[in-house]
Design a protein around this motif. Structure first.
Motif, PDB file in Angstrom:
ATOM      1  N   THR A   1      57.819  -6.983  30.845  1.00  0.00           N
ATOM      2  CA  THR A   1      57.954  -6.973  32.312  1.00  0.00           C
ATOM      3  C   THR A   1      58.757  -8.545  32.416  1.00  0.00           C
ATOM      4  O   THR A   1      58.449  -9.526  31.971  1.00  0.00           O
TER       5      THR A   1
ATOM      6  N   VAL B   1      60.765  -3.430  34.100  1.00  0.00           N
ATOM      7  CA  VAL B   1      59.764  -3.315  32.857  1.00  0.00           C
ATOM      8  C   VAL B   1      60.698  -2.542  31.849  1.00  0.00           C
ATOM      9  O   VAL B   1      60.917  -1.078  32.049  1.00  0.00           O
TER      10      VAL B   1
ATOM     11  N   THR C   1      53.392   0.820  39.293  1.00  0.00           N
ATOM     12  CA  THR C   1      53.447  -0.344  39.923  1.00  0.00           C
ATOM     13  C   THR C   1      53.603  -1.577  39.170  1.00  0.00           C
ATOM     14  O   THR C   1      52.972  -1.901  38.118  1.00  0.00           O
ATOM     15  N   VAL C   2      54.101  -2.658  39.933  1.00  0.00           N
ATOM     16  CA  VAL C   2      54.099  -4.089  39.268  1.00  0.00           C
ATOM     17  C   VAL C   2      53.429  -4.849  40.691  1.00  0.00           C
ATOM     18  O   VAL C   2      53.947  -4.997  41.767  1.00  0.00           O
TER      19      VAL C   2
ATOM     20  N   LEU D   1      57.773   1.040  41.070  1.00  0.00           N
ATOM     21  CA  LEU D   1      59.042   1.098  40.088  1.00  0.00           C
ATOM     22  C   LEU D   1      59.822   2.411  40.084  1.00  0.00           C
ATOM     23  O   LEU D   1      59.177   3.389  40.375  1.00  0.00           O
TER      24      LEU D   1
ATOM     25  N   SER E   1      52.760  -8.521  37.128  1.00  0.00           N
ATOM     26  CA  SER E   1      51.721  -7.648  36.333  1.00  0.00           C
ATOM     27  C   SER E   1      52.130  -6.226  36.290  1.00  0.00           C
ATOM     28  O   SER E   1      51.877  -5.677  37.397  1.00  0.00           O
ATOM     29  N   TYR E   2      52.663  -5.605  35.289  1.00  0.00           N
ATOM     30  CA  TYR E   2      52.636  -4.460  34.982  1.00  0.00           C
ATOM     31  C   TYR E   2      51.371  -3.685  34.572  1.00  0.00           C
ATOM     32  O   TYR E   2      50.818  -4.043  33.622  1.00  0.00           O
TER      33      TYR E   2
ATOM     34  N   SER F   1      51.048   2.618  32.265  1.00  0.00           N
ATOM     35  CA  SER F   1      51.126   4.093  32.812  1.00  0.00           C
ATOM     36  C   SER F   1      50.544   5.064  31.557  1.00  0.00           C
ATOM     37  O   SER F   1      49.886   4.187  30.461  1.00  0.00           O
TER      38      SER F   1
ATOM     39  N   SER G   1      50.075  -2.308  29.626  1.00  0.00           N
ATOM     40  CA  SER G   1      50.538  -2.891  30.509  1.00  0.00           C
ATOM     41  C   SER G   1      51.094  -4.286  29.987  1.00  0.00           C
ATOM     42  O   SER G   1      50.971  -4.613  28.904  1.00  0.00           O
TER      43      SER G   1
ATOM     44  N   THR H   1      52.730  -8.363  31.406  1.00  0.00           N
ATOM     45  CA  THR H   1      52.700  -9.620  32.655  1.00  0.00           C
ATOM     46  C   THR H   1      54.140 -10.434  32.218  1.00  0.00           C
ATOM     47  O   THR H   1      54.293 -10.700  30.994  1.00  0.00           O
TER      48      THR H   1
END
Length: 595
Positions: free
Chosen positions: A447, A470, A481-482, A496, A520-521, A524, A529, A531
């Protein structure tokens, strides 16, 4: 110079003259005249056109004489004699001449001829040397002429069946009082005799032997050699067509059914039989449909071949045997034979290069397959690799093996049962492998947070644009989302799109001060995740508020320095729109000026 000859009759006169000269007195003596000429010698030669002549044909012989002398050309005649009689007398012309004896002039045997020249006023007589002429007995009278005719019973026969042909001949002697020639007649094809016929009453026949003539068109003639009573003769040429001998080809199978891969247990036999006799040679071609599977060389009219494993596709094939023929035998094709080729079973094996792979890196996974037949042969065709019902890749077998890799992102993160299914081929049945487990784990992500400005003024935060991105570890497009936080407090949540997103801060969203922003991602289904690194943002305090402007224009707006002022405002002071003090004074016209 002329030569003279003294005649004997003048001798008495010469004697008298001599006596008077010796002293005998006489009257006056007359003067002497010219002396008579003396004749010269001659040579006579006799020549024959041939040293031998048949009795009764003597008139074909020419007798030539030539008489020559030292000076001049002899004239007169030459008589040719056989020692007893004068054969002929020749009058010379330019010293030569010839004559011919009459038929039956001489007896049979040797005759010695001479030529006698009689002489003339200038040349003495002469005789030629004797010349031998052999008179032979006359040739016997030729026998009566004959005519030979030949007749064929058929204009065409087959090789090996020439015995169906009867050749008849007749030899006749026209005008010989009804007598008929005897003896034999030889019938030939070119220079080769094919039968001899004994004549009876001037006629006869023969039957040809089998294989007496090769295929083709034979040119036959009948030749009568003649005998003491009749002359030889030959017939006109008669063509006889000899066709190649018909054949019948048969094919036989050792079994009507065989398994694919075990075709080596099937033996194919072929036989070529002639219609009449003899032994066909050459080759027989065995075909499956239109495909040649073997060419068999004949031996004594037969041959055979054992199939090789996996040489025919599964199912029912139709086999035929075709004989190409040779110089003497015609080609032929057998009736079709059905051969059932049962498909053999197979086993398909699947091997994974790894039991676990990250999402987006599925192409690093290699699926290897091998198909083994139950009996023999090399399976061909395709193997499909699937995850459940999803096709990952299709392998074309080469030497019954192959490999493939799925495309990146072909499978989402999770656990899958992988199978390989062989579709089968001409002689091999389909089969499927046992399932193999493949785990697709989430891929890592990175990210990135970007600020359009490092400092903004409180109340003017709309000038700040916050962007996030990302990136996947291998492939694919992270979604979700982030969350952007400022000093630990959530500032915004960005959705996103194609792995990116952004937002603009609203006015007075942050109080004046220093902030550490981080994105922060949340991750999915396919990505973990992540950051971003922290970014610093300063929100500055706003400047003190400016005083309100006055007076207002007729339009209700603030005046600015340099604008014209109204008559009612002459000499007054006020505040401009930017908070600067101004005064209305006459400066080349009444204007608001800084005060």
């Amino acid at each position: 110079m002329r030569r003279y000859t003294l005649a004997l009759a003048a001798l008495p006169l010469l004697a008298s003259f001599c006596a008077a000269g010796a002293g005998v007195a006489s009257a006056a003596t007359p003067a002497p005249g010219p002396a008579p000429a003396v004749a010269g010698a001659s040579q006579t030669a006799l020549a024959l056109t041939a040293p031998t002549v048949a009795f009764g044909d003597e008139q074909g012989e020419t007798l030539t004489v030539t008489v020559s002398g030292a000076a001049g050309t002899p004239t007169g005649t030459v008589a040719i004699s056989d020692g007893t009689d004068t054969v002929c007398t020749i009058a010379l012309a330019s010293g030569t001449g010839n004559c011919a004896p009459t038929a039956e002039e001489f007896p049979i045997g040797q005759v010695m001829l001479t030529a006698t020249y009689a002489g003339d006023g200038d040349f003495l007589s002469s005789v030629s040397p004797a010349v031998s002429l052999e008179v032979t007995s006359p040739a016997p009278a030729p026998p009566p002429a004959t005519t030979t005719t030949m007749q064929l019973s058929k204009a065409a026969v087959s090789y090996g069946d020439e015995q169906a042909e009867t050749i008849s001949v007749t030899v006749a002697a026209p005008g010989d009082g009804g007598a008929t020639p005897g003896g034999t007649v030889t019938v030939s094809a070119g220079t080769a005799a094919i039968c001899t016929i004994g004549l009876a009453a001037g006629a006869g026949s023969c039957v040809l032997k089998a294989t007496a003539l090769p295929p083709g068109t034979a040119k036959l003639t009948a030749a009568y050699p003649g005998d003491a009573s009749f002359a030889a003769s030959a017939s006109a040429v008669a063509p006889l067509t000899v066709a190649k001998e018909p054949t019948a080809t048969a094919v036989a199978l050792s079994a009507a059914k065989v398994s694919y891969g075990a075709e080596q247990h099937e033996h194919i036999s072929v036989t070529v039989k002639p219609a009449f006799g003899g032994t066909p040679t050459g080759h027989v071609t065995v075909k499956s449909g239109g495909k040649t599977i073997r060419v068999i060389a004949l031996s004594a009219g037969k041959g055979g071949y054992t199939l090789s494993a996996a040489s025919l596709a599964g199912g029912t094939v139709t086999l035929t045997a075709s004989y190409s023929g040779d110089a003497d035998f015609a080609g032929s094709t057998s009736a079709a034979k059905k051969l059932a080729i049962a498909r053999e079973s197979s086993k398909t094996a699947l091997l994974l290069s790894a039991a676990k792979v990250s999402y987006g890196a599925e192409h690093r996974e290699r699926f290897s397959v091998a198909v083994r037949p139950a009996l023999g042969g090399i399976p061909a065709g395709h193997v499909t690799v699937r995850a459940g019902k999803t096709t990952l890749c299709v392998i074309t077998l080469k030497s019954a093996k192959g490999a493939c890799a799925p495309a990146a992102t072909r499978l989402a993160a999770g656990r899958y049962k992988i199978t390989a299914s062989y579709s089968g081929s001409g002689g091999v049945n389909p089969s499927a492998s046992a399932a193999k487990t493949l785990s697709i784990v989430k891929a890592a992500a990175t990210t990135t947070l970007t600020l359009s400005k490092a400092k903004v003024t409180y109340g003017s935060e709309g000038a700040e644009k916050i962007s996030v991105r990302v990136a996947p570890q291998y492939a694919g497009m992270p979604g979700g989302t982030v969350t952007v936080r400022a000093n630990g407090s959530t500032l915004a949540v960005i959705k996103l799109k194609s792995g990116t997103g952004s937002l603009t801060l609203s006015a007075k969203r942050l109080a004046a001060g220093q902030y550490k922003l981080v994105a922060s991602y949340a991750g999915s289904a396919n990505f973990g995740s992540a950051t971003s690194a922290k970014k610093s943002l300063t929100v500055a305090s706003p400047p003190p508020p400016k005083p309100a402007c006055y007076p207002l224009s007729n339009e209700g707006t603030c005046y600015e320095p340099g604008e014209f002022c109204r008559t009612a405002d002459h000499g007054k002071t006020g505040i401009a729109g930017d908070g600067e003090r101004i005064i209305c004074e006459d400066n080349n016209g009444w204007r608001w000026e800084p005060y």
